[in-house]
Design a protein around this motif. Structure first.
Motif, PDB file in Angstrom:
ATOM      1  N   ALA A  89     -25.996  59.207  52.341  1.00 31.52           N
ATOM      2  CA  ALA A  89     -27.154  58.994  53.192  1.00 31.52           C
ATOM      3  C   ALA A  89     -27.325  57.525  53.543  1.00 31.52           C
ATOM      4  N   THR A  90     -28.111  57.305  54.602  1.00 30.84           N
ATOM      5  CA  THR A  90     -28.545  55.975  54.997  1.00 30.84           C
ATOM      6  C   THR A  90     -30.057  55.918  54.846  1.00 30.84           C
ATOM      7  N   ILE A  91     -30.528  55.028  53.981  1.00 24.80           N
ATOM      8  CA  ILE A  91     -31.973  54.886  53.760  1.00 24.80           C
ATOM      9  C   ILE A  91     -32.449  53.682  54.567  1.00 24.80           C
ATOM     10  N   PRO A  92     -33.258  53.899  55.597  1.00 32.08           N
ATOM     11  CA  PRO A  92     -33.673  52.766  56.429  1.00 32.08           C
ATOM     12  C   PRO A  92     -34.653  51.857  55.705  1.00 32.08           C
ATOM     13  N   HIS A  93     -34.755  50.634  56.194  1.00 31.58           N
ATOM     14  CA  HIS A  93     -35.752  49.705  55.672  1.00 31.58           C
ATOM     15  C   HIS A  93     -37.078  50.051  56.327  1.00 31.58           C
ATOM     16  N   LEU A  94     -37.949  50.723  55.591  1.00 29.77           N
ATOM     17  CA  LEU A  94     -39.162  51.308  56.143  1.00 29.77           C
ATOM     18  C   LEU A  94     -40.393  50.494  55.806  1.00 29.77           C
ATOM     19  N   ILE A 146     -32.967  61.798  41.685  1.00 29.87           N
ATOM     20  CA  ILE A 146     -31.726  61.051  41.849  1.00 29.87           C
ATOM     21  C   ILE A 146     -32.044  59.697  42.460  1.00 29.87           C
ATOM     22  N   PHE A 147     -32.859  59.694  43.534  1.00 23.78           N
ATOM     23  CA  PHE A 147     -33.454  58.443  43.982  1.00 23.78           C
ATOM     24  C   PHE A 147     -34.767  58.716  44.683  1.00 23.78           C
ATOM     25  N   GLU A 148     -35.655  57.720  44.617  1.00 24.77           N
ATOM     26  CA  GLU A 148     -36.923  57.733  45.325  1.00 24.77           C
ATOM     27  C   GLU A 148     -37.219  56.321  45.814  1.00 24.77           C
ATOM     28  N   VAL A 149     -37.654  56.207  47.077  1.00 25.16           N
ATOM     29  CA  VAL A 149     -38.129  54.925  47.574  1.00 25.16           C
ATOM     30  C   VAL A 149     -39.583  54.761  47.142  1.00 25.16           C
ATOM     31  N   GLN A 150     -39.854  53.707  46.397  1.00 22.89           N
ATOM     32  CA  GLN A 150     -41.185  53.464  45.870  1.00 22.89           C
ATOM     33  C   GLN A 150     -41.804  52.241  46.546  1.00 22.89           C
ATOM     34  N   SER A 151     -43.110  52.298  46.762  1.00 14.88           N
ATOM     35  CA  SER A 151     -43.828  51.174  47.364  1.00 14.88           C
ATOM     36  C   SER A 151     -44.480  50.344  46.265  1.00 14.88           C
ATOM     37  N   THR A 152     -44.435  49.031  46.434  1.00 16.59           N
ATOM     38  CA  THR A 152     -45.055  48.120  45.474  1.00 16.59           C
ATOM     39  C   THR A 152     -45.762  47.007  46.226  1.00 16.59           C
ATOM     40  N   GLY A 167     -50.635  42.496  48.243  1.00 15.38           N
ATOM     41  CA  GLY A 167     -51.024  43.634  49.053  1.00 15.38           C
ATOM     42  C   GLY A 167     -50.237  43.793  50.338  1.00 15.38           C
ATOM     43  N   SER A 168     -49.246  42.915  50.597  1.00 15.63           N
ATOM     44  CA  SER A 168     -48.475  43.045  51.835  1.00 15.63           C
ATOM     45  C   SER A 168     -47.422  44.132  51.734  1.00 15.63           C
ATOM     46  N   GLY A 169     -46.988  44.451  50.533  1.00 15.37           N
ATOM     47  CA  GLY A 169     -46.123  45.606  50.328  1.00 15.37           C
ATOM     48  C   GLY A 169     -44.645  45.287  50.346  1.00 15.37           C
ATOM     49  N   SER A 170     -43.896  45.971  49.503  1.00 14.13           N
ATOM     50  CA  SER A 170     -42.444  45.930  49.487  1.00 14.13           C
ATOM     51  C   SER A 170     -41.966  47.277  48.967  1.00 14.13           C
ATOM     52  N   THR A 171     -40.668  47.472  48.917  1.00 11.25           N
ATOM     53  CA  THR A 171     -40.121  48.741  48.461  1.00 11.25           C
ATOM     54  C   THR A 171     -39.025  48.506  47.433  1.00 11.25           C
ATOM     55  N   LYS A 172     -38.818  49.516  46.589  1.00 11.69           N
ATOM     56  CA  LYS A 172     -37.721  49.505  45.639  1.00 11.69           C
ATOM     57  C   LYS A 172     -37.148  50.912  45.575  1.00 11.69           C
ATOM     58  N   LEU A 173     -35.956  51.029  45.033  1.00  8.31           N
ATOM     59  CA  LEU A 173     -35.289  52.323  44.904  1.00  8.31           C
ATOM     60  C   LEU A 173     -35.063  52.587  43.427  1.00  8.31           C
TER      61      LEU A 173
END
Length: 523
Positions: free
Chosen positions: A143-148, A179-185, A191-197
């Motif tokens: 898969a391709t996980i976009p930068h969301l 197996i994987f989840e995109v998580q918001s932090t 409070g501006s937000g980022s993501t991790k896998l």
């Protein structure tokens, strides 16, 4: 963690010797027959050939899938539409069937803003779930996980439910593999937000009411990264997880990147029992993306905007020598309930009524009719237990909640009042959609009630007579509501407030009777 909706006695294997013997059987191929769905001849998997790779730095390099693991399920999405023999489209409050598409050798899950609402109901994702269930073995997704925008949650995971509505009550513990989840932090807490896998494993108990109750004693999480550095969004990769009775091994592009003990393993001979026993439950594969929070999404994002596509090239499951290991409980799972019918021969035992309303079941023309016998105030009957938050225990063999469905019934009005009809996606007694016959205004209308405020969202004139039976049908698919009278579409409207909920009957200051109710899951 991906969201989930809402029998027999709970089934466990006895602790101690029986569990230990069964586990030995899983490792050696001795024991109950393999689960249905294997596409290759059964064989006897050997423990040493399917063991996780050694953590010794001097151990030889290995590549997945291991030689002992034989493919028993796959989809490369080579057609022009989803293979519905293999998959259900995900049903939940924050998904739309239309956001799932297949073409060009890919499964695409779109993520969109659908209304001006600043809450989650203003956004929709989507996903699919496998009709076949698996257990121990190797799961892999290309898969391709976009930068969301943070808040979106692409995921590759498993659970006991195959995604079909109405959801069965399983009344047993089960394992969820992430197996994987995109998580918001929050980025540095600003409070501006980022993501991790990341990934992990969770255990649940689907109890006798159909609710999933988290009973994981502890939740180790694995943070995805390349062997030579950090994970990069927008790249195509093969993500895998090898799940065995003793270990979980995460695999990137065929190379193991992390092995950890299985925290929910059943006891091996001579070891103490672990408190979580759902170590090899039947698991459907889920490929999904929904919005988990609107915290990081600005008000300037226009309706119709796509945040990106979660694109999948291939998914596969491999079992030891092509033999799906038997689950911890061999009691068959109940199947999905596609259609529910009600002729009120047992009264209305499963239909909750609002306090103060008055109902009776009578016989008319050889059939049974549920009647509201008071022309004062609201009269509600909702399939399932009382509409409360949290929900009351459920006595049905399925959860009485639908996302996309068709509900129909024969409704007869007695005299002139403020009308009666069918409710859909009801979350409680003050929040629902409603297809209404209104004799006072001689019209049929679609109404939404939100926090005690009713709004007509579509209407059309219709001659309505007292004592005449009308066949009403309310169809809700994704965001589109359509009301039918005697087989003819009369009113339709797109609306976004409620994503899932209950089906019911409603009248207001109106005597009326209802018979021959039928609810059909769509998709």
């Amino acid at each position: 963690m991906p969201s989930r909706s809402v029998g027999s006695l709970r089934h466990h294997l006895p602790a101690g010797a029986v569990s230990a013997l069964l586990l030995v059987g899983l490792l050696t191929g001795v024991g109950p027959a393999s689960a249905a769905g294997s596409t290759e001849p059964s064989a006897s998997p050997a423990a040493e050939t399917c063991a996780p790779p050694s953590t010794d730095p001097g151990a030889p390099e290995v590549t997945y899938p291991l030689p002992c693991l034989k493919q028993v399920f796959s989809d490369d999405f080579s057609g022009t539409s989803l293979d519905t023999d293999k998959w259900n489209v995900r049903k939940s409050g924050w998904s739309n069937d239309k956001n799932v598409s297949v073409g060009g050798g890919k499964l695409s899950v779109d993520m969109k803003r659908v209304s001006t609402s600043k809450e989650k109901d203003g956004f929709r994702g989507g996903g699919i779930s496998s009709k076949q269930r698996f257990g121990y073995g190797y799961y892999e997704l290309t898969a391709t996980i976009p930068h969301l925008t943070p808040g979106w949650h692409p995921a590759f995971w498993t659970q006991i439910w195959d995604g079909a509505e109405a959801k069965s009550v399983y009344n047993r513990p089960f394992t969820e593999l992430d197996i994987f989840e995109v998580q918001s932090t929050d980025a540095c807490g600003g409070g501006s937000g980022s993501t991790k896998l990341d990934g992990g494993v969770i255990t649940w108990n689907n109890n006798s009411s159909g609710s999933d109750v988290d009973d994981t004693p502890f939740k180790p999480r694995f943070s995805w990264q390349k062997p030579n550095g950090k994970f990069t969004w927008g790249e195509k990769h093969r993500y895998g997880l090898h799940y065995t009775p003793t270990h979980l091994t995460w695999v990137l592009d065929g190379k193991p990147v992390k092995t950890q003990p299985n925290p929910i393993q059943d006891p091996l001979p001579g070891t103490a029992s672990h408190p979580a026993a759902a170590y090899n439950s039947p698991m459907s594969v889920w490929i999904t993306s929904i919005l988990t929070t609107t915290k990081y999404i600005g008000d300037d994002v226009p309706v119709g905007h796509s945040f990106g596509k979660f694109e999948v090239d291939r998914v596969a499951y491999y079992a030891p020598n092509g033999q799906i290991p038997p689950p911890y409980s061999t009691t068959p799972l109940p199947g999905p309930v596609k259609t529910v019918t009600e002729d009120f021969t047992d009264g209305a035992v499963h239909w909750w009524k609002n306090p103060g309303s008055q109902w009776s079941v009578t016989t008319q023309n050889g059939g049974r009719v549920l009647r509201n016998t008071s022309a004062s105030g609201d009269a509600l009957r909702v399939l399932g237990g009382p509409l409360t938050t949290p929900p009351q225990p459920n006595t049905l063999p399925y959860t009485p909640s639908w996302t996309n469905f068709s509900a129909e019934a024969t409704v007869t009005l007695d005299g002139t009042g403020q009308g009666a009809g069918l409710m859909g996606r009801a979350t409680d007694a003050q929040n629902y959609y409603y297809l209404q016959l209104n004799p006072a205004k001689q019209e049929v209308s679609l109404v939404k009630k939100v926090q005690q405020v009713s709004t007509v969202i579509a209407k059309t004139p219709l001659a309505i007579s007292s004592g005449t039976p009308y066949r009403l049908k309310l169809v809700i698919e994704d965001n589109t509501l359509t009301g039918y009278v005697d087989g003819v579409a009369k009113v339709t409207k797109d609306d976004f407030v409620f994503g899932t909920g209950r089906v019911g009957l409603k009248g207001y200051q109106q005597l009326f009777g209802v018979s021959d109710v039928k609810i059909t899951a769509l998709g």
